[in-house]
Design a protein around this motif. Structure first.
Motif, mmCIF file in Angstrom:
data_model
loop_
_atom_site.group_PDB
_atom_site.id
_atom_site.type_symbol
_atom_site.label_atom_id
_atom_site.label_comp_id
_atom_site.label_asym_id
_atom_site.label_seq_id
_atom_site.Cartn_x
_atom_site.Cartn_y
_atom_site.Cartn_z
ATOM 1 N N SER A 116 0.809 -1.186 -0.016
ATOM 2 C CA SER A 116 0.200 0.062 0.019
ATOM 3 C C SER A 116 0.930 1.333 -0.108
ATOM 4 O O SER A 116 1.935 1.498 0.830
ATOM 5 N N LYS A 117 0.467 2.177 -0.974
ATOM 6 C CA LYS A 117 1.157 3.430 -0.996
ATOM 7 C C LYS A 117 0.845 4.218 0.356
ATOM 8 O O LYS A 117 1.808 4.936 0.834
ATOM 9 N N ASP A 118 -0.268 4.142 0.752
ATOM 10 C CA ASP A 118 -0.632 4.838 1.817
ATOM 11 C C ASP A 118 0.291 4.530 3.255
ATOM 12 O O ASP A 118 0.618 5.315 4.111
ATOM 13 N N PHE A 119 0.294 3.249 3.272
ATOM 14 C CA PHE A 119 1.197 2.532 4.597
ATOM 15 C C PHE A 119 2.513 3.316 4.508
ATOM 16 O O PHE A 119 3.195 3.548 5.384
ATOM 17 N N LYS A 120 2.936 3.042 3.030
ATOM 18 C CA LYS A 120 4.404 3.620 2.931
ATOM 19 C C LYS A 120 4.489 5.160 3.297
ATOM 20 O O LYS A 120 5.717 5.535 4.043
ATOM 21 N N ARG A 121 3.637 5.869 2.986
ATOM 22 C CA ARG A 121 3.491 7.149 3.250
ATOM 23 C C ARG A 121 3.751 7.305 4.770
ATOM 24 O O ARG A 121 4.642 8.200 5.263
ATOM 25 N N TYR A 122 2.602 6.722 5.434
ATOM 26 C CA TYR A 122 2.682 6.749 6.637
ATOM 27 C C TYR A 122 4.126 6.351 7.569
ATOM 28 O O TYR A 122 4.488 7.253 8.619
ATOM 29 N N PHE A 123 4.566 5.403 7.074
ATOM 30 C CA PHE A 123 5.836 4.961 7.635
ATOM 31 C C PHE A 123 7.207 5.844 7.436
ATOM 32 O O PHE A 123 7.767 6.041 8.427
ATOM 33 N N PHE A 124 7.071 6.446 6.169
ATOM 34 C CA PHE A 124 8.279 7.201 6.013
ATOM 35 C C PHE A 124 8.101 8.546 6.578
ATOM 36 O O PHE A 124 9.222 9.129 6.861
ATOM 37 N N VAL A 125 6.930 8.914 6.860
ATOM 38 C CA VAL A 125 6.649 10.269 7.386
ATOM 39 C C VAL A 125 7.198 9.936 9.005
ATOM 40 O O VAL A 125 7.714 10.911 9.576
ATOM 41 N N SER A 172 1.623 0.801 11.075
ATOM 42 C CA SER A 172 0.660 -0.452 11.234
ATOM 43 C C SER A 172 -0.644 0.060 11.854
ATOM 44 O O SER A 172 -1.704 -0.423 11.340
ATOM 45 N N PHE A 173 -0.669 0.491 13.104
ATOM 46 C CA PHE A 173 -1.758 0.598 13.814
ATOM 47 C C PHE A 173 -2.696 1.816 13.100
ATOM 48 O O PHE A 173 -3.607 1.743 13.405
ATOM 49 N N GLN A 174 -1.921 2.740 12.505
ATOM 50 C CA GLN A 174 -2.829 3.847 11.817
ATOM 51 C C GLN A 174 -3.347 3.208 10.616
ATOM 52 O O GLN A 174 -4.410 3.715 10.459
ATOM 53 N N TYR A 175 -2.618 2.449 9.863
ATOM 54 C CA TYR A 175 -3.216 1.936 8.774
ATOM 55 C C TYR A 175 -4.167 0.839 8.795
ATOM 56 O O TYR A 175 -4.720 0.517 7.884
ATOM 57 N N PHE A 176 -4.051 0.043 10.095
ATOM 58 C CA PHE A 176 -4.955 -1.131 10.224
ATOM 59 C C PHE A 176 -6.359 -0.965 9.751
ATOM 60 O O PHE A 176 -7.054 -1.622 9.114
ATOM 61 N N PRO A 177 -6.935 -0.083 10.525
ATOM 62 C CA PRO A 177 -8.590 0.349 10.335
ATOM 63 C C PRO A 177 -8.853 0.674 8.904
ATOM 64 O O PRO A 177 -9.874 0.423 8.359
ATOM 65 N N LEU A 178 -7.909 1.622 8.490
ATOM 66 C CA LEU A 178 -7.804 2.116 6.971
ATOM 67 C C LEU A 178 -8.126 1.028 5.988
ATOM 68 O O LEU A 178 -8.876 0.984 5.142
ATOM 69 N N ASN A 179 -7.143 -0.049 6.299
ATOM 70 C CA ASN A 179 -6.936 -1.288 5.464
ATOM 71 C C ASN A 179 -8.404 -2.036 5.430
ATOM 72 O O ASN A 179 -8.865 -2.445 4.461
ATOM 73 N N ARG A 180 -8.937 -2.143 6.679
ATOM 74 C CA ARG A 180 -10.228 -2.911 6.658
ATOM 75 C C ARG A 180 -11.114 -2.214 6.108
ATOM 76 O O ARG A 180 -11.894 -2.839 5.448
ATOM 77 N N LEU A 181 -11.262 -0.896 5.888
ATOM 78 C CA LEU A 181 -12.185 -0.202 5.344
ATOM 79 C C LEU A 181 -12.077 -0.261 3.981
ATOM 80 O O LEU A 181 -13.067 -0.545 3.200
#
Length: 520
Positions: free
Chosen positions: A8-17, A297-306
């Motif tokens: 996921s590009k969104d997860f990578k963005r969160y991770f690198f931020v 991961s914690f931030q992206y987990f609910p977003l990934n489910r949605l």
């Protein structure tokens, strides 16, 4: 959570931020610690230079003290004072054996101090020089100085010049390559009768300096106060040239007319005092990477489910992936909700129209009271507008006039089309009077100028109590309109058995079918 998030590009963005944020904090901490460490290091280096310079100055002062103490010892010696006598009263005290004994004393004085190479006593008025090797004339003393301490000829010349200018002070008379000649008065007179010449070994002083100078001492310079910075220095140790990374410390001697200059090599503060510092930084960076992954991961987990749920129900063309999928789903949801609201509004309007039509026709049901905000204990009348069905502009005029024109009504419901007519159900809290209804009808006519342009009328039925009477009022209004006589323009039917009719053409009124005509 898992490494599948990496797709996921969104997860990578969160991770690198998160990594960038942690690295900024780590870098700020490292810079702060490094600056504090370097500041403390510079302070410690300055204190070290000060202590080192003070120690060097004390060492040099101690070296000069040996010569000064030797001069004081000779000044306090009885035999030195006796030989200064001009009348020869103590001549018998200076036989050959005694002279040899006094020379041995000078020799012993040199042996007790490594910094002193030779000691001599000059008696200018008696042309006598007492040395460790015997008693000589001044000419013999010049030869002695040239051969014994290996001094150049100019050393003797410097001594004679100083004797001529002697004023009773102590000073360095000559500074050679290997020795310093220190001269001090042994008499209390301004023109001394005895002067001590002490030869100081510069190599011995240099050895003392090498023992106290640290690794960051670049050099030491000893010069007279008058010659400092301009003339030839008395003593130089190490390098004494100024440079970009040279710190200079200067001080005056405490027992000589000398100035000390100590050259310190500037110490570059280390970035890290220990190898553990870089290891600690690497550990913090590794911990920051792990923490960034956990937080992302914690931030992206609910977003990934949605996103997964949206992708499962989205068509293949709509599944753009990541936040774009949610954005497309939200846009679609808003559009569908807006369409649904329009559709529901249309259905509600149509349902309200149908409910009102059913009430007018006598088909009463229990939901009508709650859906139309009508109550069974109030009074109701029906306004019939024959022939206006389907005229949308006229309907808007009527709807606005019914809401704006006060006539004691508490609520109005407009039925836009019923048997090609338009009807209005009007609710009153109390029974209205006929004059009140006539007056209200006139104000309605004034607020609806479009009605004046057509051959149209309004039939106001008698008010009745209860919801069940609405259909009776409507039937009465229809019968009144159907049983009317041929309408004559500019007349109003005033009071009739079936109700009240108000033509909206002209300014006069007439009554029918009873046949009574009146002017308004």
């Amino acid at each position: 959570m898992g490494f599948s998030f990496w797709r996921s590009k969104d997860f990578k963005r969160y991770f690198f931020v998160y990594i960038a944020v942690f690295l900024v904090f780590i870098a700020a901490g490292v810079i702060a610690v490094a600056q504090a460490t370097q500041t403390e290091f510079r302070r410690a280096a300055a204190r070290q230079r000060e202590d080192q310079s003070q120690k060097i100055a004390e060492t040099l002062d101690n070296a000069w003290n040996a010569a000064i103490d030797a001069g004081r010892y000779l000044q306090s010696s009885t035999w030195v004072q006796k030989y200064m006598a001009d009348n020869g009263a103590f001549a018998e005290d200076f036989g050959l054996l005694r002279k040899a004994e006094y020379s041995d004393l000078l020799n012993a004085l040199c042996a007790t101090n490594q910094g002193i190479r030779d000691v001599s006593i000059l008696y200018p008025k008696k042309d006598t020089a007492v040395t460790a090797a015997g008693w000589r004339s001044f000419s013999g003393y010049a030869y002695y100085m040239k051969n014994n301490p290996a001094l150049p000829e100019e050393a003797a010349g410097a001594i004679w010049d100083r004797l001529e200018k002697e004023n009773g002070t102590s000073y360095i008379a000559y500074a050679g390559e290997r020795y310093l000649l220190y001269m001090c008065s042994l008499d209390i007179l301004r023109q001394p009768r005895a002067v001590a010449v002490i030869c100081i070994d510069k190599n011995a002083v240099t050895r003392l300096l090498s023992a106290v100078c640290g690794e960051y001492v670049a050099g030491v310079r000893v010069a007279g106060v008058e010659e400092a910075g301009t003339g030839t220095p008395y003593l130089e140790y190490g390098g004494t040239e100024l440079g970009e990374k040279i710190q200079v410390w200067e001080a005056a001697s405490k027992n000589m007319l000398m100035k000390y200059t100590v050259f310190h090599q500037d110490q570059d503060p280390p970035l890290f005092d220990s190898v553990w510092y870089p290891l600690a930084i690497l550990g913090l960076v590794a911990a920051g990477v792990v923490l960034a992954y956990v937080l992302a991961s914690f931030q992206y987990f609910p977003l990934n489910r949605l996103i997964s749920k949206v992708n499962a129900k989205a068509s293949e063309g709509e599944a753009a992936g990541g936040m774009y999928t949610i954005q497309a789903a939200v846009d679609r949801l808003y559009n569908e909700n807006e369409n649904l609201e329009h559709t529901l509004s249309s259905y509600q309007r149509l349902l309200r129209e149908q409910t009102n039509s059913q009430l007018l026709k006598g088909n009463f049901f229990s939901d009508a009271q709650s859906s139309l905000n009508l109550y069974g204990g109030y009074w109701y009348t029906v306004l019939l507008f024959p022939g206006l069905g389907g005229d949308s502009q006229m309907l808007e005029e009527l709807r606005g006039a019914l809401q704006r024109v006060p006539g004691g009504q508490s609520h109005c419901e407009l039925v836009e089309s019923i048997e090609e007519d338009v009807a209005a159900i009007v609710e009153f809290l109390e029974k209205p009077q006929e004059e009140q209804l006539l007056e209200w009808g006139g104000r309605l006519r004034e607020k609806t100028p479009l009605c004046e342009k057509r051959e149209s009328a309004v039939v106001i039925a008698r008010p009745r109590k209860g919801l069940m009477s609405i259909s009776a009022a409507y039937q009465e209004a229809k019968e009144t309109w159907r049983g009317r006589g041929a309408p004559r323009q500019a007349w109003l039917w005033r009071k009739c058995r079936s109700g009240i009719i108000i033509p909206w053409i002209g300014k006069t009124s007439w009554c029918g079918p009873c046949g009574r005509e009146t002017k308004r």
